[in-house]
Design a protein around this motif. Structure first.
Motif, PDB file in Angstrom:
ATOM      1  N   TRP A 282     104.595  15.298  51.139  1.00  0.00           N
ATOM      2  CA  TRP A 282     104.923  15.895  52.432  1.00  0.00           C
ATOM      3  C   TRP A 282     103.733  16.654  53.008  1.00  0.00           C
ATOM      4  CZ3 TRP A 282     104.393  21.066  53.025  1.00  0.00           C
ATOM      5  CH2 TRP A 282     104.391  21.867  51.861  1.00  0.00           C
ATOM      6  N   ALA A 283     102.939  17.322  52.125  1.00  0.00           N
ATOM      7  CA  ALA A 283     101.764  18.050  52.598  1.00  0.00           C
ATOM      8  C   ALA A 283     100.654  17.087  53.005  1.00  0.00           C
ATOM      9  CB  ALA A 283     101.270  18.997  51.513  1.00  0.00           C
ATOM     10  N   GLU A 284     100.474  16.023  52.227  1.00  0.00           N
ATOM     11  CA  GLU A 284      99.450  15.034  52.556  1.00  0.00           C
ATOM     12  C   GLU A 284      99.730  14.384  53.904  1.00  0.00           C
ATOM     13  OE1 GLU A 284      97.357  11.073  50.555  1.00  0.00           O
ATOM     14  OE2 GLU A 284      98.763  12.317  49.396  1.00  0.00           O
ATOM     15  N   ALA A 285     101.010  14.138  54.187  1.00  0.00           N
ATOM     16  CA  ALA A 285     101.383  13.515  55.458  1.00  0.00           C
ATOM     17  C   ALA A 285     101.041  14.398  56.653  1.00  0.00           C
ATOM     18  CB  ALA A 285     102.875  13.196  55.460  1.00  0.00           C
ATOM     19  N   ARG A 286     100.959  15.704  56.436  1.00  0.00           N
ATOM     20  CA  ARG A 286     100.606  16.618  57.523  1.00  0.00           C
ATOM     21  C   ARG A 286      99.097  16.868  57.600  1.00  0.00           C
ATOM     22  NH1 ARG A 286     105.639  17.498  56.016  1.00  0.00           N
ATOM     23  NH2 ARG A 286     107.158  18.357  57.493  1.00  0.00           N
ATOM     24  N   VAL A 287      98.447  16.900  56.435  1.00  0.00           N
ATOM     25  CA  VAL A 287      97.015  17.203  56.403  1.00  0.00           C
ATOM     26  C   VAL A 287      96.189  16.039  56.941  1.00  0.00           C
ATOM     27  CG1 VAL A 287      95.048  17.563  54.862  1.00  0.00           C
ATOM     28  CG2 VAL A 287      97.132  18.904  54.562  1.00  0.00           C
ATOM     29  N   GLU A 288      96.514  14.818  56.536  1.00  0.00           N
ATOM     30  CA  GLU A 288      95.682  13.670  56.881  1.00  0.00           C
ATOM     31  C   GLU A 288      95.532  13.449  58.384  1.00  0.00           C
ATOM     32  OE1 GLU A 288      93.627  11.235  55.658  1.00  0.00           O
ATOM     33  OE2 GLU A 288      93.490  12.664  54.023  1.00  0.00           O
ATOM     34  N   PRO A 289      96.616  13.428  59.172  1.00  0.00           N
ATOM     35  CA  PRO A 289      96.434  13.244  60.627  1.00  0.00           C
ATOM     36  C   PRO A 289      95.613  14.358  61.259  1.00  0.00           C
ATOM     37  CG  PRO A 289      98.715  12.865  59.988  1.00  0.00           C
ATOM     38  CD  PRO A 289      98.038  13.472  58.793  1.00  0.00           C
ATOM     39  N   PHE A 290      95.818  15.593  60.789  1.00  0.00           N
ATOM     40  CA  PHE A 290      95.056  16.729  61.321  1.00  0.00           C
ATOM     41  C   PHE A 290      93.584  16.585  60.984  1.00  0.00           C
ATOM     42  CE2 PHE A 290      93.474  21.122  60.543  1.00  0.00           C
ATOM     43  CZ  PHE A 290      93.490  21.559  61.859  1.00  0.00           C
ATOM     44  N   ARG A 291      93.294  16.223  59.741  1.00  0.00           N
ATOM     45  CA  ARG A 291      91.906  16.038  59.317  1.00  0.00           C
ATOM     46  C   ARG A 291      91.238  14.926  60.097  1.00  0.00           C
ATOM     47  NH1 ARG A 291      88.744  12.026  57.969  1.00  0.00           N
ATOM     48  NH2 ARG A 291      90.625  11.078  57.092  1.00  0.00           N
ATOM     49  N   ALA A 292      91.924  13.794  60.242  1.00  0.00           N
ATOM     50  CA  ALA A 292      91.342  12.657  60.947  1.00  0.00           C
ATOM     51  C   ALA A 292      91.087  12.987  62.416  1.00  0.00           C
ATOM     52  CB  ALA A 292      92.268  11.448  60.833  1.00  0.00           C
ATOM     53  N   ARG A 293      92.004  13.686  63.029  1.00  0.00           N
ATOM     54  CA  ARG A 293      91.856  14.017  64.448  1.00  0.00           C
ATOM     55  C   ARG A 293      90.667  14.949  64.675  1.00  0.00           C
ATOM     56  NH1 ARG A 293      96.646  15.118  65.046  1.00  0.00           N
ATOM     57  NH2 ARG A 293      96.625  17.394  64.810  1.00  0.00           N
ATOM     58  N   ILE A 294      90.581  16.018  63.870  1.00  0.00           N
ATOM     59  CA  ILE A 294      89.490  16.971  64.049  1.00  0.00           C
ATOM     60  C   ILE A 294      88.165  16.364  63.600  1.00  0.00           C
ATOM     61  CG2 ILE A 294      88.622  19.251  63.461  1.00  0.00           C
ATOM     62  CD1 ILE A 294      91.117  19.275  65.208  1.00  0.00           C
ATOM     63  N   GLY A 295      88.165  15.625  62.478  1.00  0.00           N
ATOM     64  CA  GLY A 295      86.926  15.009  61.988  1.00  0.00           C
ATOM     65  C   GLY A 295      86.355  14.021  62.983  1.00  0.00           C
ATOM     66  N   ASN A 296      87.213  13.196  63.569  1.00  0.00           N
ATOM     67  CA  ASN A 296      86.742  12.236  64.574  1.00  0.00           C
ATOM     68  C   ASN A 296      86.250  12.951  65.822  1.00  0.00           C
ATOM     69  OD1 ASN A 296      87.325  10.012  62.985  1.00  0.00           O
ATOM     70  ND2 ASN A 296      89.397   9.795  63.782  1.00  0.00           N
ATOM     71  N   TRP A 297      86.902  14.073  66.168  1.00  0.00           N
ATOM     72  CA  TRP A 297      86.451  14.836  67.336  1.00  0.00           C
ATOM     73  C   TRP A 297      85.067  15.430  67.095  1.00  0.00           C
ATOM     74  CZ3 TRP A 297      85.459  20.142  67.654  1.00  0.00           C
ATOM     75  CH2 TRP A 297      85.180  20.610  68.940  1.00  0.00           C
TER      76      TRP A 297
END
Length: 330
Positions: free
Chosen positions: A32-47
C-alpha cells in the motif's frame, strides 16, 4: 537516551540486513505504501529531469535530450539527539540543476549547498548532521568551465564564476583541480581534490583533500582521508584526519566505521575534536528512499574532552531519473 539504546538500534538494523533480507526485493515498503510512493517519485523525478533539460535546451540546443544530466532534488527528515542537549528535528531540501550542453565544456550550474557555506572543519564536525552545517539561505548560480582531461592521466581543472543568491548578491570565483593515481601492481589509489574560492562577502578560502584507500575484499574498503582548510574569515589553518572502513552488508545495506580527529593552527597546533562513529545506511525503496542510523561518541576540547554520545536518525528521498547506489561514498 542512553548509549545502550544507540547500540541496540544499530544492532537491530544490522541483524536484519545480512540475514532476513539475504534474498530480497528492491523495497522494504508494504504494497500500500509502495503504491503511493512510486507515482509521487516518478512525477517529481520526471519534473526535475525535464525542467533541467528544458532550461538546458534553451541555452545549449537539441543535445540536451540525450546528455548525461545530474540534476536532482533531495528531501530529508532528520532527528538528532545529543547527550546533555536533548532532541531536535529538522527538514532539509537540497537541489542541483545541471545544464551540461550549454556550451562545449561550459556548464551552467544552480545548486543549493555550495561547499564554501559549510563553515570551518570544527563546525562541520564529523559530518553526522546535514542541516547545522550549511547556511540554507544560500544558493549559487554560475558557470563552470571544464577541461576535457581524464584525472587518471592529468590534473583535471575546473574554473567557475557566478553569484550567491541572497541579498546583497554575493559574486564568487573558484578554481578546482582533481587528480587520481593508480599504483601499478597494487590496489591502492590516491585521489586529490583542491579548491581555491573567493566570495565578495566572505573573502578567500582554500581547501585540499587527499584520499588514500584500497579495497580489502569484495565488500570492504579502507580509506585514509586528510583535509586541510583555510578561510579568510577565521584566518586559521585547520586540518582533519579520517580513517574509514566501509563494509557492504548486502545489495542494499552498508556500514561505515569512522575515527576522526580535527585540529587547528600552524604556529601552535592543537587537536580540538575527536569522534568515533558508526553509520548504517539502508536502501528502503528502489534507490530513491534511504534511511541512516548514526551513533557517535564525541570528545571535544571545549568540554575538556569529556565523552558525549549522539545519535542521528535520517530518512531521505531522492528525485532523479537515474541514481547511483555507491554505498562506499554515502
Amino acid at each position: 537516551m542512553k548509549p545502550a539504546l544507540a547500540v541496540a538500534c544499530l544492532g537491530v538494523f544490522c541483524a536484519l540486513s545480512p540475514h532476513v533480507f539475504a534474498v530480497e526485493e528492491d523495497s522494504d515498503l508494504p504494497e500500500w505504501a509502495e503504491a503511493r510512493v512510486e507515482p509521487f517519485r516518478a512525477r517529481i523525478g520526471n519534473w526535475v529531469d525535464s525542467t533541467s533539460r528544458n532550461i538546458d535546451s534553451f541555452f545549449g540546443g537539441d543535445q540536451s535530450s540525450s546528455a548525461d544530466n545530474r540534476s536532482y532534488l533531495r528531501l530529508g527528515q532528520e532527528i538528532d539527539w545529543m547527550e546533555g542537549e536533548g532532541t531536535k528535528g529538522d527538514i532539509s531540501v537540497r537541489y542541483r540543476i545541471d545544464l551540461p550542453t550549454t556550451e562545449d565544456r561550459l556548464r551552467l550550474i544552480i545548486e543549493s549547498d555550495p561547499e564554501e557555506s559549510q563553515g570551518t572543519l570544527a563546525e562541520q564536525g564529523s559530518g553526522r548532521l546535514y542541516n547545522d552545517q550549511r547556511d540554507r539561505r544560500t544558493s549559487t548560480f554560475g558557470l563552470d568551465w571544464l577541461e576535457s582531461r581524464d584525472k587518471r592521466e592529468n590534473w583535471s581543472n575546473r574554473f567557475g564564476a557566478g553569484v550567491r543568491l541572497r541579498l546583497p548578491l554575493d559574486p564568487y570565483v573558484r578554481f578546482t583541480s582533481e587528480r587520481l593515481w593508480d599504483f601499478k601492481d597494487s590496489l591502492w589509489q590516491l585521489e586529490s581534490f583542491n579548491r581555491l574560492s573567493w566570495f565578495n562577502n566572505a573573502g578567500y578560502s582554500a581547501r585540499t583533500e587527499w584520499d588514500f584507500g584500497r579495497p580489502l575484499s569484495t565488500n570492504r574498503h579502507l580509506r585514509f582521508i586528510t583535509n586541510v582548510q583555510w578561510r579568510e574569515e577565521e584566518d586559521t589553518l585547520e586540518y582533519s584526519e579520517v580513517v574509514q572502513l566501509n563494509q557492504r552488508l548486502n545489495r542494499r545495506s552498508a556500514l561505515r566505521y569512522s575515527a576522526i580527529a580535527i585540529g587547528e593552527s600552524l604556529s601552535n597546533p592543537r587537536m580540538t575534536n575527536y569522534y568515533l562513529q558508526t553509520r548504517y545506511r539502508r536502501d528502503i525503496h528502489k534507490g530513491i528512499l534511504f534511511a541512516d542510523v548514526i551513533p557517535e561518541l564525541r570528545f571535544q576540547r571545549e568540554v575538556s574532552y569529556d565523552p558525549r554520545w549522539a545519535m542521528t536518525l535520517r530518512v531521505e528521498m531522492y528525485f532523479q531519473r537515474e541514481l547511483q547506489r555507491d554505498y562506499f561514498h554515502f
